[in-house]
Design an enzyme around this catalytic site. Structure first.
Site, PDB file in Angstrom:
ATOM      1  N   GLU A  46       0.825  -1.202   0.000  1.00  0.00           N
ATOM      2  CA  GLU A  46       0.000   0.000   0.000  1.00  0.00           C
ATOM      3  C   GLU A  46       0.864   1.259   0.000  1.00  0.00           C
ATOM      4  OE1 GLU A  46      -2.221  -2.964   2.760  1.00  0.00           O
ATOM      5  OE2 GLU A  46      -0.185  -2.618   2.005  1.00  0.00           O
ATOM      6  N   CYS A  69      -2.708  -3.590   7.160  1.00  0.00           N
ATOM      7  CA  CYS A  69      -2.294  -3.800   8.550  1.00  0.00           C
ATOM      8  C   CYS A  69      -2.821  -2.677   9.437  1.00  0.00           C
ATOM      9  CB  CYS A  69      -0.778  -3.922   8.649  1.00  0.00           C
ATOM     10  SG  CYS A  69       0.142  -2.442   8.166  1.00  0.00           S
ATOM     11  N   ARG A 178      12.820 -22.133  -6.463  1.00  0.00           N
ATOM     12  CA  ARG A 178      13.747 -21.767  -5.393  1.00  0.00           C
ATOM     13  C   ARG A 178      13.702 -20.270  -5.108  1.00  0.00           C
ATOM     14  NH1 ARG A 178      19.292 -25.109  -7.038  1.00  0.00           N
ATOM     15  NH2 ARG A 178      18.542 -27.213  -6.523  1.00  0.00           N
ATOM     16  N   GLU A 257      13.785 -30.486  -0.968  1.00  0.00           N
ATOM     17  CA  GLU A 257      14.257 -30.974  -2.256  1.00  0.00           C
ATOM     18  C   GLU A 257      14.977 -32.325  -2.173  1.00  0.00           C
ATOM     19  OE1 GLU A 257      16.553 -29.169  -6.142  1.00  0.00           O
ATOM     20  OE2 GLU A 257      15.691 -27.765  -4.710  1.00  0.00           O
TER      21      GLU A 257
END
Length: 323
Positions: A46, A69, A178, A257
């Site tokens: 924002e 928030c 990743r 992984e």
């Protein structure tokens, strides 16, 4: 809102403990400002969009992928910033479950006379921000398991043998994944067999390599290994304990992984949220290493449902999601 969600995806894996939010400000059918959560979690989406919009914020509508928030931290509440800027309407995708916000941002807007609506494209927003939501609601990161398997469900030609399963297109997709994760984890067996770097090697995204961790019962990292030189940390304990500890560090998205035993341990604990499975066309034979250390792949996939499938060269990527 679709544009705001796509902006938020730019921030995946870079926002520390904060959510990957996107924001679009529109007035009289014209785009005035856009923003997404910046690296490290600040500035917020924002704030970025308001700075771009400037005076164009007055009387405008802000589309935000997550409730603004409402708490004071290193910066002031985004809900108050929207009020101060003169925004007249705010449309959000989902409410923020963080106890410091949870309805408080919408309340600030409504007290200021701003029209606030919530729920637009909510399902997509939940999927896009699953890392943050999982950490807040379940006190653990979102777990994304990635495996590449041969046609006969093997991950290596033999024990301790480094084997390239997938082609360059699939490997590039793995590097993109990743870049979109906060952290990456492998078992010590993978370190000893493959000596992986676990970095993102896509041009321009090298700086977005995830933080590396190694799961081990007792062994330490070989000092000459790539991961030791990258400062990887060895984690010990059960899978739930490890995930709880990573969540306490603000890690939203964890990519797992390998290897076979580590993958099986996460699956059997019921703690895999997404399973990215790359299937190759070639077979490795009976001396190969089974993908899940004895757990049949079809059985492991039973709780999941496929949400995406894509051909990458000669390989097939299927993304499965837990219910």
């Amino acid at each position: 809102m679709d544009y705001a969600l796509r902006l938020g995806l730019r921030a995946l894996g870079t926002t520390a403990e904060n959510p990957n939010v996107g924001c679009v400000i529109v007035k009289d059918g014209r785009l005035k400002g856009v923003g997404w959560t910046q690296p490290g979690g600040r500035p917020h989406a924002e704030t970025q969009a308001l700075a771009m919009a400037g005076e164009g914020s007055k009387g405008a509508t802000a589309y935000v992928t997550l409730e603004p928030c409402a708490h004071h931290g290193r910066t002031g509440p985004c809900a108050e910033a929207l009020v101060t800027a003169g925004i007249s309407r705010v449309v959000t995708a989902i409410e923020d479950p963080d106890p410091r916000v949870s309805g408080g941002g919408h309340a600030i807007l409504q007290r200021a006379g701003i029209t606030a609506a919530c729920g637009l494209m909510a399902d997509q927003a939940r999927r896009d921000m699953a890392g943050f939501l999982t950490r807040i609601l379940k006190a653990r990161p979102q777990v994304i398991l990635k495996m590449a398997v041969s046609a006969d469900h093997m991950i290596a030609g033999g024990v301790g043998q480094r084997t390239a399963i997938s082609g360059p297109e699939a490997r590039a997709r793995v590097h993109l994944l990743r870049a979109q994760c906060d952290a990456i984890l492998v078992g010590m067996g993978t370190v000893l067999a493959d000596d992986p770097e676990l970095t993102c090697r896509l041009p321009g995204l090298e700086h977005r390599s995830p933080r590396p961790f190694v799961l081990s019962r007792s062994g330490d990292l070989p000092s000459a290994s790539h991961l030791a030189r990258r400062g990887a940390e060895v984690l010990r304990g059960s899978v739930p304990e490890v995930l709880s500890g990573l969540a306490a560090r603000g890690i939203n998205r964890l990519m797992v992984e390998g290897g076979a035993r580590v993958a099986r341990s996460f699956l059997e604990a019921g703690l895999v949220d997404q399973f990215h499975l790359i299937r190759a066309e070639r077979s490795l034979g009976t001396k190969g290493v089974a993908v899940l250390a004895g757990l049949p792949l079809d059985q492991a996939l039973q709780p999941f449902h496929a949400i995406e499938q894509e051909r990458l060269g000669s390989d097939l990527l299927t993304v499965y999601e837990a219910p």
